[in-house]
Design an enzyme around this catalytic site. Structure first.
Site, mmCIF file in Angstrom:
data_model
loop_
_atom_site.group_PDB
_atom_site.id
_atom_site.type_symbol
_atom_site.label_atom_id
_atom_site.label_comp_id
_atom_site.label_asym_id
_atom_site.label_seq_id
_atom_site.Cartn_x
_atom_site.Cartn_y
_atom_site.Cartn_z
ATOM 1 N N HIS A 1 0.868 -1.180 0.000
ATOM 2 C CA HIS A 1 0.000 0.000 0.000
ATOM 3 C C HIS A 1 0.905 1.230 0.000
ATOM 4 O O HIS A 1 1.732 1.405 0.892
ATOM 5 C CB HIS A 1 -0.919 0.031 1.211
ATOM 6 N N CYS A 2 0.752 2.075 -0.998
ATOM 7 C CA CYS A 2 1.602 3.263 -1.147
ATOM 8 C C CYS A 2 0.849 4.487 -0.628
ATOM 9 O O CYS A 2 -0.187 4.872 -1.193
ATOM 10 C CB CYS A 2 1.983 3.455 -2.616
ATOM 11 N N VAL A 3 1.368 5.083 0.440
ATOM 12 C CA VAL A 3 0.701 6.261 1.007
ATOM 13 C C VAL A 3 0.816 7.475 0.084
ATOM 14 O O VAL A 3 -0.008 8.385 0.133
ATOM 15 C CB VAL A 3 1.283 6.599 2.395
ATOM 16 N N ASN B 1 -1.956 7.055 -2.262
ATOM 17 C CA ASN B 1 -3.185 6.775 -1.521
ATOM 18 C C ASN B 1 -3.953 5.605 -2.147
ATOM 19 O O ASN B 1 -5.176 5.660 -2.292
ATOM 20 C CB ASN B 1 -4.076 8.028 -1.461
#
Length: 343
Positions: A180-182, A185
């Protein structure tokens, strides 16, 4: 020297910020329990309980719930760097008659990067639902080691297809889950991995290109001003030849914003360059970040010692089919019909 101390602190803060993001964004699955418990015990003696709880809530909100804060921060940092580049570096380089194509390259990379960023953020990574679960179950075969047939997701209450994982941030299972890439998003899965690679490589190229142009501009300034052949008098009245620390401080006094921007993009290009190499290795070997981590954990001697002796199995990547096919699989994710044709 006051400037060098300030600049070192600035670089350390940038590195600490990058490390904090990497640590907190993946703390759920990358930090060993023993290490995290030690850190918690140390902080419990130093930080008051109320502040600990407030910090935990803030960190949980930032890194373990879906929000657009880091995407907004990403846009703000790009705007700040490109604003400084356009406002000062580009104009000065034009006066020094730098090649125009060389100066415009960062804007071309920015356009490609922005497109990849939007596609990566908006594309469905491969969310698994009750309606498409059966299709995803037939795309990849279970290898019997990392992905076993019949394993249920305790949150979604569905059988987990091979190479999938439940994302606690998005609260769904994702097909060929990577991470999951912040910053975008969104989860990185089978259907937006190609956009993520373009986004990552262009972002690295942007930082490196701006750093190269800025260094070339500062070198040109030093050569034209003959600073290297000069001398200066220190506080004790002694004369010294110009050295690199004095030269950096002098350039900072003349171009403070440019030097600070240069320090940021150099650190960024080094960090992103290392991550690009790691991501390229995963792509060429048809692995995901999740699978790489699970493989490392599986091969850990401490973890293997806890497994029953009859279940010790040498892991082999069953999904790698050669470099070209691995890359093709990222560009065009396989479907059920394509898998049937191959078998």
């Amino acid at each position: 020297m006051d400037f060098l101390a300030l600049f070192v602190i600035y670089v350390c803060l940038v590195l600490a910020g990058v490390a904090l993001v990497c640590f907190c964004a993946g703390s759920e699955r990358r930090v060993p329990a023993r290490g995290s418990s030690c850190v918690t015990q140390v902080f419990s003696f130093i930080v008051p309980t109320r502040l600990q709880r407030a910090t935990q809530r803030v960190l949980h909100r930032l890194f373990h719930t879906r929000n657009g804060l880091f995407a907004g921060l990403h846009v703000a940092l790009e705007a700040a760097v490109y604003g400084e580049y356009t406002w000062e570096v580009f104009g000065y380089c034009q006066e020094l008659e730098f090649n125009t194509g060389f100066l415009l390259l960062p804007y071309l990379l920015l356009a490609v990067n922005t497109g990849a960023f939007v596609l990566c953020a908006l594309t469905n990574p491969g969310t698994i639902t009750e309606s498409n679960q059966e299709l995803y179950l037939r795309v990849y075969a279970h290898d019997g080691v990392m992905f076993r047939k019949g394993v249920m997701c305790c949150t979604c209450h569905m059988e987990k297809p091979a190479r999938s994982k439940h994302c606690s941030v998005c609260n769904c299972c994702v097909h060929r889950f990577d991470h999951h890439c912040v910053w975008v998003n969104n989860c990185i899965g089978a259907f937006n991995m190609r956009y993520f690679l373009i986004y990552l490589f262009t972002l690295t190229a942007m930082a490196a290109d701006i750093a190269i142009i800025t260094v070339a501009f500062l070198i040109q300034v030093v050569l034209l001003s003959n600073l290297m052949y000069g001398s200066y008098v220190d506080e004790q009245g002694q004369e010294h030849e110009v050295e690199i620390p004095f030269l950096i401080q002098h350039l900072f006094l003349i171009f403070p914003r440019i030097v600070f921007m240069l320090g940021f993009v150099i650190v960024l290009s080094l960090v992103l360059g290392a991550y690009c190499c790691f991501t390229l290795y995963l792509a060429l070997t048809n692995q995901t970040s999740n699978e790489w981590y699970k493989w490392r954990r599986y091969e850990c001697p401490h973890c293997r010692a806890q497994q029953p002796h009859d279940k010790h199995t040498a892991y082999r990547n069953a999904y790698s089919r050669g470099v070209w096919i691995n890359i093709k699989e990222i560009i065009k994710p396989p479907t059920v019909s394509e898998r049937k044709k191959k078998t």
